[in-house]
Design a protein around this motif. Structure first.
Motif, PDB file in Angstrom:
ATOM      1  N   VAL A 134       0.615  -1.264   0.342  1.00 36.03           N
ATOM      2  CA  VAL A 134      -0.041   0.052   0.154  1.00 36.03           C
ATOM      3  C   VAL A 134       1.017   1.332  -0.262  1.00 36.03           C
ATOM      4  CG1 VAL A 134      -1.689   1.514   1.046  1.00 36.03           C
ATOM      5  CG2 VAL A 134      -2.405  -1.059   1.582  1.00 36.03           C
ATOM      6  N   ALA A 135       0.550   2.010  -0.913  1.00 39.76           N
ATOM      7  CA  ALA A 135       1.133   3.190  -0.873  1.00 39.76           C
ATOM      8  C   ALA A 135       0.972   4.902  -0.811  1.00 39.76           C
ATOM      9  CB  ALA A 135       2.425   3.368  -2.558  1.00 39.76           C
ATOM     10  N   ARG A 136       0.437   5.755   0.120  1.00 40.26           N
ATOM     11  CA  ARG A 136      -0.064   6.701   0.136  1.00 40.26           C
ATOM     12  C   ARG A 136       0.458   7.821   0.520  1.00 40.26           C
ATOM     13  NH1 ARG A 136      -5.459   5.503   2.373  1.00 40.26           N
ATOM     14  NH2 ARG A 136      -5.184   7.284   3.536  1.00 40.26           N
ATOM     15  N   THR A 137      -0.375   8.855  -0.389  1.00 40.37           N
ATOM     16  CA  THR A 137       0.683  10.217  -0.840  1.00 40.37           C
ATOM     17  C   THR A 137      -0.106  11.067   0.479  1.00 40.37           C
ATOM     18  OG1 THR A 137      -1.323  11.264  -1.789  1.00 40.37           O
ATOM     19  CG2 THR A 137       0.083  10.107  -3.707  1.00 40.37           C
ATOM     20  N   GLU A 138      -1.073  10.734   1.720  1.00 38.72           N
ATOM     21  CA  GLU A 138      -0.902  10.898   2.763  1.00 38.72           C
ATOM     22  C   GLU A 138      -1.061  10.446   3.255  1.00 38.72           C
ATOM     23  OE1 GLU A 138      -3.691  14.795   2.443  1.00 38.72           O
ATOM     24  OE2 GLU A 138      -3.077  15.454   1.189  1.00 38.72           O
ATOM     25  N   LYS A 268       4.760  13.446  -5.071  1.00 37.85           N
ATOM     26  CA  LYS A 268       5.132  15.032  -4.481  1.00 37.85           C
ATOM     27  C   LYS A 268       5.303  15.604  -5.347  1.00 37.85           C
ATOM     28  CE  LYS A 268       8.022  15.614   0.061  1.00 37.85           C
ATOM     29  NZ  LYS A 268       9.034  14.098   0.518  1.00 37.85           N
ATOM     30  N   THR A 269       6.398  15.997  -6.330  1.00 42.24           N
ATOM     31  CA  THR A 269       6.931  16.921  -7.366  1.00 42.24           C
ATOM     32  C   THR A 269       5.379  17.474  -7.516  1.00 42.24           C
ATOM     33  OG1 THR A 269       8.471  15.298  -7.811  1.00 42.24           O
ATOM     34  CG2 THR A 269       8.770  17.459  -9.122  1.00 42.24           C
ATOM     35  N   ASN A 270       4.610  16.848  -7.945  1.00 38.22           N
ATOM     36  CA  ASN A 270       3.050  17.295  -8.198  1.00 38.22           C
ATOM     37  C   ASN A 270       2.565  18.672  -7.671  1.00 38.22           C
ATOM     38  OD1 ASN A 270       4.467  16.903 -10.703  1.00 38.22           O
ATOM     39  ND2 ASN A 270       3.024  14.842 -11.000  1.00 38.22           N
ATOM     40  N   ASN A 271       3.288  17.963  -6.528  1.00 35.57           N
ATOM     41  CA  ASN A 271       2.066  18.726  -5.279  1.00 35.57           C
ATOM     42  C   ASN A 271       1.391  18.654  -5.606  1.00 35.57           C
ATOM     43  OD1 ASN A 271       2.404  20.621  -2.848  1.00 35.57           O
ATOM     44  ND2 ASN A 271       1.658  22.249  -4.463  1.00 35.57           N
TER      45      ASN A 271
END
Length: 435
Positions: A134-138, A268-271
């Protein structure tokens, strides 16, 4: 209720539904895990009415025992669940009046393999606990890729005589609650009931496409070979041993993790402020071996008249790869029941190719090898679930939408509270995760 199967069935005439009075009230039912052989075998006998396709009961049971003995099914990873009446309950008065002295009676006894007790199984299913990512940006301020436990769901079945009373709906609701209590991160299944049915319980349908390569098809030449003559010819070697397979799968799992990490870095790069969850079923050798064991049993026992024992023993391989490579390979599954060679994993890494090699040429060599493998075993087509559109374009084929075995995914709130299904992405949603 139609069901999810341990195979992808062609449609067979269903038994005529029985719409009589429900024998048990929904409030009197529970979902139990069982290890009692007689109870497990009864669930196989029950679902034969839909999935056996003419296979005798002894061979059907033998195949299920064969698969239950694999590493993929061992050490508690495979659980058989049964929907049964609670202790101390009995059938409804309306049912008793409707059927008189016949029909089912009484409550279920967990360790009782008697005929009367087995008739009290109102539904059954299987789950396999599997590794996932599982990968989460937040994630409460913590970004990253995490190893988690997942559950795939299969063999969901309600006997025809017990259908149309809400038992199937209750069974899935109770299963979801069980997974919540076990802190399973996400769950997935393959539905033959269309894209909406399981959405009532937490699973939502996902991308459902396929590329079909008929064995009669002549594949094109690589595009670059039409303009220059220096493209290196592609030779492939079989993936024949468990050691070879282990090397490929370990590297594959590592690269899947890196892919999820790269996706997070891009967000993250694309905010990207919008919380998003990406999941993947971790490639593992046990699931590939389970599928291979299924092919082996079907070829050597159920369809033994079609194949020589020597060919089965020596030539039923896992797939092919670029010689010595751990990042350029294709693994497949011989589905003798439904006349398909399924692509399980297809990994083509351009960065691994030497300058004189051509990525399109390798892709075409993989497709040709799969086509030849299907033809050798009397299978009419190669099937690649959610295959790359670029591959379809290279082959001159269309990407088709599937109407069965629809992949459906759910993230459990006990682990990830407050998530939104539309913000959940499933990568590598392919045949290797099916069971």
């Amino acid at each position: 209720m139609s069901e999810i199967t341990n195979s992808t069935p062609t449609k067979t005439p269903a038994s005529k539904p029985v719409r009589g009075t429900a024998p048990y009230a929904l409030s009197d039912l529970i979902l139990l895990p069982t290890t009692v052989p007689e109870i497990i075998q009864k669930t196989w006998t029950n679902n034969m009415e839909e999935w056996a396709k003419g296979v005798p009961e002894d061979k059907y049971h033998a195949r299920e025992r064969h698969l239950a003995a694999t590493a993929f099914s061992s050490e508690g990873r495979l659980i058989t669940w049964v929907l049964v009446p609670k202790p101390g309950t009995d059938v409804t008065e309306s049912y008793r009046e409707a059927v008189g002295e016949g029909g089912v009676r009484g409550s279920f006894v967990e360790n009782d393999g008697s005929k009367d007790n087995l008739e009290r199984i109102l539904g059954a299913l299987e789950t396999y606990e599997r590794p996932g990512l599982v990968a989460r940006t937040e994630d409460d301020g913590e970004e990253g890729v995490k190893d988690v436990s997942t559950m795939s769901v299969a063999s969901v079945y309600v006997p025809s005589k017990y259908r149309h009373h809400g038992y199937g709906h209750l069974m899935m609701k109770l299963l979801w609650e069980e997974m919540e209590s076990r802190k399973i991160a996400f769950t997935f299944l393959y539905s033959d009931l269309g894209p909406d049915f399981y959405g009532d319980f937490g699973w939502t349908a996902r991308t459902c496409t396929q590329i079909l390569i008929p064995t009669t098809m002549t594949l094109p030449t690589p595009p670059t070979a039409r303009t220059r003559g220096s493209v290196k010819s592609i030779t492939l070697e079989p993936v024949a041993t468990d050691i070879q397979l282990q090397d490929l799968i370990e590297q594959d799992a590592l690269l899947v993790r890196k892919d999820l990490e790269a996706r997070l870095a891009t967000a993250k790069t694309n905010n990207d402020k919008k919380a998003k969850t990406i999941v993947a079923v971790t490639p593992e050798i046990r699931s590939i071996q389970w599928l291979h064991a299924r092919s082996f049993f079907n070829a050597s026992v159920i369809f033994s008249q079609n194949h020589s024992p020597l060919l089965i023993q020596t030539d039923l391989k896992y797939g092919v790869r670029v010689p010595g490579s751990k990042t350029q390979f294709v693994l497949w599954h011989h589905d003798f029941t439904d006349d398909n060679l399924f692509i399980l994993r297809w990994r083509l890494d351009p960065s691994s190719s030497s300058p004189e090699e051509d990525t399109d040429a390798i892709a075409l060599a993989f497709a040709q090898a799969a086509k030849d493998e299907a033809k050798k075993w009397g299978l009419s087509k190669v099937v690649f679930w959610n295959g790359d559109e670029a591959l379809a374009h290279l082959l001159g084929l269309k990407v088709e939408t599937r109407k069965d075995s629809i992949p459906s995914l759910g993230l459990l709130n006990s682990v990830y509270p407050g998530h939104q299904p539309e913000e959940l992405e499933w990568v590598l949603n392919q045949k290797y995760s099916w069971c």
